[in-house]
Design a protein around this motif. Structure first.
Motif, mmCIF file in Angstrom:
data_model
loop_
_atom_site.group_PDB
_atom_site.id
_atom_site.type_symbol
_atom_site.label_atom_id
_atom_site.label_comp_id
_atom_site.label_asym_id
_atom_site.label_seq_id
_atom_site.Cartn_x
_atom_site.Cartn_y
_atom_site.Cartn_z
ATOM 1 N N GLY A 137 19.926 36.182 29.007
ATOM 2 C CA GLY A 137 20.119 37.356 29.937
ATOM 3 C C GLY A 137 21.187 38.556 29.428
ATOM 4 O O GLY A 137 21.200 39.211 28.091
ATOM 5 N N MET A 164 30.822 43.135 38.181
ATOM 6 C CA MET A 164 28.828 43.348 38.025
ATOM 7 C C MET A 164 28.363 41.882 37.918
ATOM 8 O O MET A 164 29.039 40.932 36.879
ATOM 9 C CB MET A 164 28.727 44.120 37.227
ATOM 10 N N SER A 165 28.493 41.228 39.095
ATOM 11 C CA SER A 165 27.578 39.885 38.662
ATOM 12 C C SER A 165 25.829 39.680 38.997
ATOM 13 O O SER A 165 25.340 40.830 38.985
ATOM 14 C CB SER A 165 27.945 38.749 39.879
ATOM 15 N N GLU A 166 25.687 38.258 37.921
ATOM 16 C CA GLU A 166 23.675 38.773 38.057
ATOM 17 C C GLU A 166 23.617 36.890 38.342
ATOM 18 O O GLU A 166 24.400 36.323 38.220
ATOM 19 C CB GLU A 166 23.406 38.700 36.082
ATOM 20 N N ARG A 167 22.311 37.458 38.673
ATOM 21 C CA ARG A 167 21.970 35.873 39.568
ATOM 22 C C ARG A 167 20.244 35.512 39.631
ATOM 23 O O ARG A 167 20.060 36.802 39.169
ATOM 24 C CB ARG A 167 22.424 35.340 41.188
ATOM 25 N N GLU A 207 18.197 46.506 39.700
ATOM 26 C CA GLU A 207 20.571 46.228 40.008
ATOM 27 C C GLU A 207 21.088 47.017 40.956
ATOM 28 O O GLU A 207 20.445 48.098 41.309
ATOM 29 C CB GLU A 207 20.995 47.514 38.764
ATOM 30 N N ARG A 239 21.494 42.003 39.836
ATOM 31 C CA ARG A 239 22.591 42.185 38.892
ATOM 32 C C ARG A 239 23.715 43.187 40.457
ATOM 33 O O ARG A 239 22.764 44.183 40.642
ATOM 34 C CB ARG A 239 22.745 42.790 37.836
ATOM 35 N N GLU A 240 24.130 42.771 41.086
ATOM 36 C CA GLU A 240 25.641 43.500 41.914
ATOM 37 C C GLU A 240 27.154 43.127 42.088
ATOM 38 O O GLU A 240 27.419 41.942 41.150
ATOM 39 C CB GLU A 240 25.179 43.402 42.839
ATOM 40 N N LYS A 241 27.775 44.193 42.059
ATOM 41 C CA LYS A 241 28.970 43.882 41.940
ATOM 42 C C LYS A 241 29.335 42.938 43.112
ATOM 43 O O LYS A 241 29.515 43.049 44.227
ATOM 44 C CB LYS A 241 29.934 44.966 42.276
ATOM 45 N N PHE A 277 15.909 39.072 38.076
ATOM 46 C CA PHE A 277 17.947 39.182 38.097
ATOM 47 C C PHE A 277 18.119 40.020 38.716
ATOM 48 O O PHE A 277 17.473 41.063 39.205
ATOM 49 C CB PHE A 277 18.151 38.999 37.217
ATOM 50 N N PHE A 292 15.143 42.764 35.126
ATOM 51 C CA PHE A 292 16.563 42.569 35.940
ATOM 52 C C PHE A 292 16.327 43.482 36.796
ATOM 53 O O PHE A 292 16.346 44.703 35.987
ATOM 54 C CB PHE A 292 17.306 42.928 35.031
#
Length: 205
Positions: A204, A80-83, A49, A72-74, A70, A47
């Motif tokens: 996640g 905060m979103s995750e993809r 960020e 993570r970013e705003k 993955f 993960f």
């Protein structure tokens, strides 16, 4: 993509990829050695960020049956979103980072250079992570024994506890894998029997 994957598979099979990418011959850390062995035998879920200054940090990573990254970013609303990064995105980032390493403009190998205000770019963070030992193993020879890379890699995590947690999780995986393999060899005479396959254990964060 097939070219990269083939090189990756060759590196994993030979056991060279993880060792080179982590520069273990240079640091001689038994913790890192166990970690690399676990990574080459399994996979890693990472993960990463995006920080407020636009750079990237490794927020968490742990062993898994498949290697996934993955981000993570705003979002536009500040949440905060995750993809999951696609293979195409990863390949593109690693190709770009490889070019920077060749040109001497990568923060991984040139301590005087960095993106944002002192942090790593996304491609750099990927190569500094456990996943970098697998998917970026074809770049590993350029990182081998590089002092700047050694320092950058450990500083690529959110904080020292994140790095230590990662090392511990891969150490446990290496110990478990060794014990499991010994038991399976006694039963079947071949590597780990039917264990270790199937869907990823990653969840996640």
């Amino acid at each position: 993509m097939k070219h990269i994957k083939k090189l990756k598979d060759i590196s994993i099979a030979s056991g060279v990829g993880a060792i080179i990418a982590f520069g273990l011959a240079g640091c001689g850390s038994s913790e890192d050695s166990s970690m690399a062995q676990a990574i080459q035998k399994q996979g890693a879920t990472v993960f990463i960020e995006k920080t407020s200054d636009g750079s990237y940090k490794i927020a968490d990573e742990f062993p898994s049956n498949e290697t996934r990254i993955f981000l993570r970013e705003k979002d536009a609303n500040g949440a905060m979103s995750e993809r999951l990064l696609s293979q195409a995105e990863i390949d593109k980032l690693l190709q770009e980072e490889n070019a920077k390493i060749d040109a001497g403009t990568s923060g991984l190998t040139n301590s005087n250079l960095s993106s944002g205000s002192g942090g790593l770019g996304l491609g750099e963070a990927i190569l500094a992570s456990a996943a970098g030992a697998i998917i970026g193993s074809w770049i590993g020879s350029k990182l081998f024994n590089n002092p700047a890379y050694q320092n950058t890699r450990q500083g690529a995590y959110n904080n020292p506890s994140t790095y230590n947690r990662s090392v511990n999780s891969f150490n446990k995986a290496a110990t478990s894998s060794t014990a499991s393999k010994a038991g399976s060899n006694a039963r079947s005479g071949f590597f780990g029997g039917g264990s270790g396959s199937g869907s990823s254990q990653a969840t996640g964060g």
